[in-house]
Design an enzyme around this catalytic site. Structure first.
Site, PDB file in Angstrom:
ATOM      1  N   LYS A  78       0.862  -1.188   0.000  1.00  0.00           N
ATOM      2  CA  LYS A  78       0.000   0.000   0.000  1.00  0.00           C
ATOM      3  C   LYS A  78       0.896   1.234   0.000  1.00  0.00           C
ATOM      4  O   LYS A  78       1.928   1.261   0.689  1.00  0.00           O
ATOM      5  CB  LYS A  78      -0.884  -0.051   1.255  1.00  0.00           C
ATOM      6  N   SER A 153      -9.742   1.255   2.990  1.00  0.00           N
ATOM      7  CA  SER A 153      -8.902   2.050   2.113  1.00  0.00           C
ATOM      8  C   SER A 153      -7.816   1.249   1.388  1.00  0.00           C
ATOM      9  O   SER A 153      -7.210   1.770   0.454  1.00  0.00           O
ATOM     10  CB  SER A 153      -8.212   3.149   2.937  1.00  0.00           C
ATOM     11  N   SER A 177      -9.944  -1.233   7.094  1.00  0.00           N
ATOM     12  CA  SER A 177      -9.353  -0.973   5.774  1.00  0.00           C
ATOM     13  C   SER A 177      -8.590  -2.144   5.163  1.00  0.00           C
ATOM     14  O   SER A 177      -8.219  -2.078   3.993  1.00  0.00           O
ATOM     15  CB  SER A 177      -8.433   0.241   5.838  1.00  0.00           C
TER      16      SER A 177
END
Length: 485
Positions: A78, A153, A177
């Site tokens: 990420k 996310s 997330s």
């Protein structure tokens, strides 16, 4: 089966037996990213040259017999993890030219073990979102249906694994997330106990809630990746100094006699009927495996979403104050003086959702409102944590849905922030309680979208979660299905 369809543990066996090399493997994934990412948009940065150099070094270690289980395995991160010499944007315009000067601890631990980092993944800006539509680099698409969201996310982290663009990825979980996108994309995601994995070198959203965790194709890979990044780190003051278990060693212990709790507040009116059906089937599977079920109550669950959006936004307003155009990232300076430069840089650099949360948090912390909102939310958080501790006096693990519905359509909830926030209604309480939870596939909707099962464990008992999830995987085949992309 193609190389890109295999798991970490399957590929490691091939690498050690000399049936493939890390360079061949890395090229296969880089080709896959090239072929599919215009449809998915999971990557912000592809690190082709760095990955091939790391793969060549991994092949040397393999030939010398110095290999770890992650040596030569292509993974992705990420874009919230600082990665030395690589652009790290947090999916925000305000950091679009920021080159990280050092590796975060989780990244450094992957590199030490010889993992090959193929790129940085798209996400909601500063990890704020439940759909991955809040990115300065465009929305991520769900590989199972590109008209739907992948969740957020860590949507890029989950979509990349589902689309076979990386064997495994790292994400972060502040309110769900990792688990929610894992559920929407049909992969496995783990939110470890707060303090289990170092947050050093992870761009902060809400510091008392953020946690690093793996996103993988199956539970065994999840155990491998967690073991690689977990453990005490003196560079993170919230890191907990306790031994890291050999997670893989416990996977085959089964669930016979295990007590699983069903919180009545999580099986509510409004739960999608197909999600309910998948939960019922999962419960039946566990009963056949010998687990016992007990109904429990987490009575303060109703307050979790409100509590979260006070604490998280308050911490975000403080953490994001550092992005002023002076020390990090982009600057907008139209000759209006220092204050004008601050205002213009932040106005142009942050997206709408980030600005909304900064304003909510600043209001909650302001004079006259701190006690009424922020302090009260912290007291409620204590009650929510106590609910979980009381439940774990009766049971070993809790079972719940991950999300109330399968993945929704792109744009469906953008104009209604409250509906978007309710997407995390079953994941947020775990972050407030600071404990651990695992998301794994347990079915599909009539439209072919994955449905996720959440297992919640006692603090620092990730090994119990992993063996419970592993037992389910051995009795079902949901995790073996592949998105048609």
């Amino acid at each position: 089966m193609e190389l890109i369809d295999k798991t970490i543990h399957e590929l490691q066996a091939l690498l050690r037996q000399g049936e493939t090399t890390s360079v061949e493997l890395t090229l296969a994934f880089l080709d896959r990213i090239t072929a599919t990412d215009d449809q998915i948009n999971a990557f912000i940065t592809v690190c082709r040259e760095e990955a091939l150099a790391a793969a060549a070094e991994a092949d040397r270690r393999l030939a010398a017999g110095e290999a770890d289980v992650l040596t030569g395995i292509p993974v992705a991160l990420k874009d919230i993890f600082l990665t030395e010499g690589v652009r790290t944007t947090c999916a925000s315009k305000i950091l679009d030219n920021f080159i990280a000067p050092y590796d975060g601890t989780a990244v450094a631990r992957l590199k030490e073990r010889g993992a090959v980092i193929v790129g940085k993944l798209n996400m909601d800006e500063f990890a704020m979102g439940s759909s991955n539509e809040n990115s300065a680099f465009g929305a991520v698409k769900n590989p199972w249906n590109t008209a739907t969201v992948p969740g957020g996310s860590s949507g890029g982290s989950a979509a990349a694994v589902a689309a076979r663009q990386a064997v495994a990825t790292l994400g972060t979980d502040t309110g769900g997330s990792i688990r929610q996108p894992a559920a929407h994309c049909g992969v496995v995601g783990l939110k470890p106990t707060y303090g289990r994995v170092s947050r050093y070198g992870v761009i902060a959203y809400a510091s008392s809630l953020d946690q690093v965790g793996p996103v993988t194709r199956d539970v065994e890979d999840c155990a491998i990746l967690l073991e690689a990044v977990a453990g005490y780190d003196p560079a993170d003051s919230t890191s907990v100094d306790r031994p890291v278990p050999a997670y893989r060693a416990h996977l085959q212990e089964g669930v016979k006699g295990l007590k699983i709790g069903l919180p009545r507040e999580y099986f509510i009116e409004g739960l999608d009927p197909e999600v309910k059906t998948a939960m019922d089937a999962a419960i039946a599977t566990y009963r056949e495996l010998g687990a016992e079920f007990v109904e429990v109550s987490l009575p303060h669950t109703d307050y979790a979403v409100a509590c979260y959006y006070l604490i998280a936004t308050a911490e975000a307003s403080s953490n994001l104050a550092r992005y002023d155009g002076v020390r990090f990232g982009s600057r907008v300076d139209a000759g209006c003086g220092l204050i004008g430069m601050y205002e213009q840089t932040r106005a142009a650099g942050f997206g709408a959702e980030v600005k909304r949360r900064i304003m909510l948090g600043t209001y909650a912390l302001s004079s006259g409102y701190y006690d009424a909102y922020y302090l009260k939310a912290q007291k409620v958080r204590t009650l929510i944590r106590q609910d979980f501790l009381d439940a774990f006096e009766q049971v070993d693990v809790l079972l719940t849905p991950v999300a109330p519905t399968p993945a929704f359509r792109l744009g469906e909830k953008v104009s209604d922030p409250l509906q978007m926030y309710l997407s995390d209604i079953f994941t947020i309480p775990v972050n407030l309680a600071g404990t651990c939870a695992l998301s794994l596939p347990c079915g599909f909707s009539g439209e072919g979208l994955p449905i996720g099962l959440q297992l919640i464990g006692r603090p620092f008992e990730e090994e119990t979660l992993l063996r419970t999830g592993y037992a389910f995987e051995q009795a079902t085949d949901w995790h073996t299905r592949r998105a048609d992309i």
